[in-house]
Design a protein around this motif. Structure first.
Motif, PDB file in Angstrom:
ATOM      1  N   SER A 216       0.839  -1.206   0.000  1.00 43.72           N
ATOM      2  CA  SER A 216       0.000   0.000   0.000  1.00 43.72           C
ATOM      3  C   SER A 216       0.871   1.253   0.000  1.00 43.72           C
ATOM      4  O   SER A 216       0.568   2.239  -0.681  1.00 43.72           O
ATOM      5  N   TYR A 254      -6.409  -0.902  -1.246  1.00 47.97           N
ATOM      6  CA  TYR A 254      -5.893  -0.868   0.131  1.00 47.97           C
ATOM      7  C   TYR A 254      -6.716   0.112   0.966  1.00 47.97           C
ATOM      8  O   TYR A 254      -6.178   1.019   1.597  1.00 47.97           O
ATOM      9  N   SER A 257      -5.763   0.661   4.590  1.00 52.73           N
ATOM     10  CA  SER A 257      -4.375   1.016   4.893  1.00 52.73           C
ATOM     11  C   SER A 257      -4.298   2.439   5.444  1.00 52.73           C
ATOM     12  O   SER A 257      -5.199   3.258   5.220  1.00 52.73           O
TER      13      SER A 257
END
Length: 370
Positions: A216, A254, A257
């Motif tokens: 990420s 992601y 993230s």
């Protein structure tokens, strides 16, 4: 005469080629063993060497415990040199790497562990050697960052450090150290302002290890590198597109993230920059009296999520639309105008330059009657 079909001939050639390849491979294998058999001791000889090497290893370890490091390392080298196929040789080679590592002799220690990796792949300490290699490379990279403003030369060149990280990936591509090494390569390129190489290296990490914790971050940095180019004054629309796509990938792939929120904020900024550039391009064409071209860019600017840009673009379109309606003649740079100019030129007759077209063929005169 014998007749062969294309299929039969193809099969015959294929079989011949396969047979040739097998024979060649066998020859290569035989050559390989002939070359190595001269170095490999017989089973009986190796059996004799094992206890001798083991005793020498114990002596080397005792020297080490007594703090006599030079004597210890000399003993380990002796084992590696004279008894390379014994189990003690693997342990001694690993010890040599550890000795240089403790002495901060980075290049010698990395190379020593590489020798161990190359020669003792089945050893239980194989991954320990990979781990030590990564620690060495990581330490050198950290030192380089600290010495960035120093005038003193680095002990390890950047090119060597790059090779180290690549070696770690090659030695254990599916280990936990491979993605870490790949990220280090990309980060090194980024620190050296080599944007294209950094992006390629980060992308390689994302492609090969999409589920790694650093993926990420790598995806975000791909977009951030392009965004920094834009913030530094680049008006290349490709950078905006590239940065937006990268940030969108962070948000989608992601979403949980730490970088997801930053990517969303960056995306808003990029959209605003893109809208501003489109609006400014429209203004440029409007000043050049190329109103139709101006409208095209204003319409693109309206799609911006920046309400200020959207409203300004709508106002400009509203102001110039009556001018376009009252003057149906296309602007000189518009495609329609260019086509009309070409057609008008085609209608003109050029009496000065030579014709490019071939006329009717001229036949020779008929022969005279005798």
């Amino acid at each position: 005469m014998f007749k062969f079909s294309t299929f039969t001939l193809s099969i015959t050639l294929s079989i011949s080629l396969i047979s040739f390849n097998i024979l060649t491979a066998q020859a290569d294998i035989l050559d390989y063993f002939k070359k190595d058999l001269s170095k490999v001791p017989t089973k009986e000889k190796l059996k004799e060497q094992e206890p001798i090497a083991s005793n020498k290893l114990n002596a080397a370890l005792q020297f080490e415990q007594q703090g006599r490091q030079k004597k210890a390392i000399a003993a380990h080298r002796n084992i590696v040199k004279n008894y390379p196929f014994t189990t003690s040789a693997a342990k001694s080679q690993f010890k040599i790497g550890e000795y240089y590592m403790a002495a901060s002799k980075d290049k010698k220690s990395f190379d020593a562990f590489q020798d161990f990796i190359d020669k003792h792949k089945s050893s239980d300490s194989y991954m320990d050697a990979i781990s030590n290699q990564y620690k060495i490379a990581e330490r050198v990279l950290a030192n380089k960052k600290q010495k960035k403003l120093s005038l003193l030369p680095d002990k390890v060149r950047d090119s060597d450090l790059l090779k180290w990280f690549l070696s770690i990936i090659d030695n254990a591509p599916f280990s936990k150290y491979a993605p870490l090494a790949q990220f280090a390569i990309a980060e090194s390129y980024q620190n050296e302002k080599k944007a294209s190489l950094a992006i390629l290296s980060y992308q390689k990490l994302v492609d090969k290890y999409p589920n790694h914790k650093l993926s990420s971050e790598a995806q975000y940095r791909i977009g951030d590198i392009a965004r920094k180019k834009i913030n530094s004054g680049s008006r290349d629309s490709a950078n905006i597109t590239y940065a937006k796509n990268a940030m969108e990938d962070v948000i989608v792939a992601y979403e949980n993230s730490p970088r997801a929120k930053e990517a969303a904020d960056a995306l808003k900024q990029l959209d605003s920059i893109q809208g501003t550039q489109l609006y400014e391009t429209g203004l440029f064409y409007e000043k050049q009296k190329q109103l139709r071209s101006a409208v095209i860019y204003y319409e693109k600017a309206i799609k911006s999520k920046n309400p200020k840009i959207t409203e300004m673009a709508k106002v400009r379109i509203k102001n110039i639309t009556p001018q376009i309606v009252s003057d149906p003649t296309p602007s000189l740079s518009s495609p329609e105008s260019n086509i009309n100019k070409i057609n008008q030129q085609k209608k003109k007759i050029d009496t000065k330059s030579a014709s490019n077209e071939e006329g009717p063929s001229i036949l020779p005169p008929p022969p005279k009657n005798p």
